[in-house]
Design an enzyme around this catalytic site. Structure first.
Site, PDB file in Angstrom:
ATOM      1  N   ASP A  77       4.044 -13.887  15.336  1.00 24.42           N
ATOM      2  CA  ASP A  77       4.316 -14.773  16.461  1.00 24.42           C
ATOM      3  C   ASP A  77       5.822 -14.781  16.667  1.00 24.42           C
ATOM      4  OD1 ASP A  77       4.791 -16.829  18.232  1.00 24.42           O
ATOM      5  OD2 ASP A  77       3.692 -18.353  17.105  1.00 24.42           O
ATOM      6  N   SER A 156      12.987  -9.508  34.019  1.00 22.34           N
ATOM      7  CA  SER A 156      12.088  -9.374  35.162  1.00 22.34           C
ATOM      8  C   SER A 156      12.893  -9.542  36.440  1.00 22.34           C
ATOM      9  CB  SER A 156      10.986 -10.437  35.109  1.00 22.34           C
ATOM     10  OG  SER A 156      10.277 -10.492  36.335  1.00 22.34           O
ATOM     11  N   TYR A 170       9.168 -19.382  34.127  1.00 16.72           N
ATOM     12  CA  TYR A 170       9.283 -17.950  33.838  1.00 16.72           C
ATOM     13  C   TYR A 170      10.547 -17.377  34.468  1.00 16.72           C
ATOM     14  CZ  TYR A 170       8.021 -12.959  33.856  1.00 16.72           C
ATOM     15  OH  TYR A 170       8.010 -11.597  33.695  1.00 16.72           O
ATOM     16  N   LYS A 174      13.717 -15.832  32.403  1.00 21.27           N
ATOM     17  CA  LYS A 174      14.113 -14.431  32.550  1.00 21.27           C
ATOM     18  C   LYS A 174      15.550 -14.313  33.058  1.00 21.27           C
ATOM     19  CE  LYS A 174      10.409 -12.323  31.103  1.00 21.27           C
ATOM     20  NZ  LYS A 174      10.442 -11.504  29.864  1.00 21.27           N
TER      21      LYS A 174
END
Length: 273
Positions: A77, A156, A170, A174
């Site tokens: 993890d 991204s 997100y 990023k």
């Protein structure tokens, strides 16, 4: 399949965080992490990968070994500092060094600041940003002691601009990965360690392919019909090509850079999901 090879990567030791991928019966599609490991192995690098799902990691390893590559995997993890330490210790115990670190783990969740639960926000930051910090926290001292090393962080295009999808956590994480990479690259340049990030756009991966066979055809069609200037989606090999280049001596004077791999999507005024 078209990809470059880099002779200087032969016998380098590469640690790939997030090496697993979804297995789709009858498909030969590669996920980003799996393709990164594949291309590095094709150039002769020795791969050690980890993933939250051991079967997914073992699937990648088996495909790489079938092509003659060296790939060992383990379960971990990447949001757990003890797990990340365990993985790094295992690589050093086996090979004595870590030459390349690929931080590829990530996941998105829908939501805007007003509606996203705090717990989901925190989880998104953990998986997309803290995972990068934890791996660097453990591996950068190893590379500093070696006097060399390369880190590549998978960001991204969502970290560069709004692309029409409400994924505030997100996108924020990023964007932070890109800046974390730039700042850390400057700090570690005198120590012989390079850090760069990549920003993939719309890529045809097993995750996208699975939408077609899981009753989510509307979502699949929406992704496939995006107005990409080059006229097609990219795939994981495009992402892996950029990664292998940045890991190699061909990029030895490149650090603190974010390489966008999106077919012109973020440069287009009509890039809306």
């Amino acid at each position: 399949m078209s990809f470059a090879t880099y002779p200087d990567l032969k016998d380098k030791v590469a640690l790939v965080m997030g090496v697993g991928q979804t297995r789709i019966p009858g498909s030969d599609t590669w996920g980003n992490g799996a393709a990164m490991a594949r291309l590095l192995a094709y150039s002769g690098a020795k791969i050690v990968g980890c993933d939250l799902s051991l079967p997914a990691a073992e699937y990648t390893a088996s495909r790489i070994r079938e092509e003659g590559g060296v790939c060992d995997v383990m379960q971990a993890d990447v949001t757990s500092s003890s797990d990340v330490q365990k993985v790094a210790d295992a690589v050093v115990a086996q090979y004595g060094r870590i030459d390349i670190l690929i931080n590829n783990v990530g996941a998105t969740a829908t939501g805007d600041p007003a509606t996203m639960p705090e717990e989901l926000w925190e989880k998104q930051l953990q998986i997309n940003l803290t995972s990068v910090y934890l791996a660097c926290h453990v591996v950068l001292p190893i590379m500093e002691k070696q006097g060399s090393g390369v880190v590549i962080n998978n960001a991204s295009i969502a970290g560069l601009r709004y692309i029409g999808k409400p994924q505030v956590a997100y996108s924020s994480a990023k964007a932070a990965v890109i800046h974390f990479t730039k700042v850390t690259a400057v700090m570690y340049a005198p120590k012989g360690v390079r850090l760069n990030s990549i920003a993939p756009g719309l890529m045809y991966t097993p995750l996208v392919e699975s939408l077609k066979t899981s009753g989510q055809e509307e979502a699949y069609n929406k992704i496939m019909q995006q107005p990409i200037p080059l006229g097609r989606m990219g795939d994981a090999i495009d992402v892996a090509n950029a990664t292998a280049f940045l890991a190699s001596d061909a990029a030895k004077y490149i650090t603190g850079h974010n390489l966008v791999i999106d077919g012109g999507f973020t440069s287009s005024a009509v890039s809306v999901l």
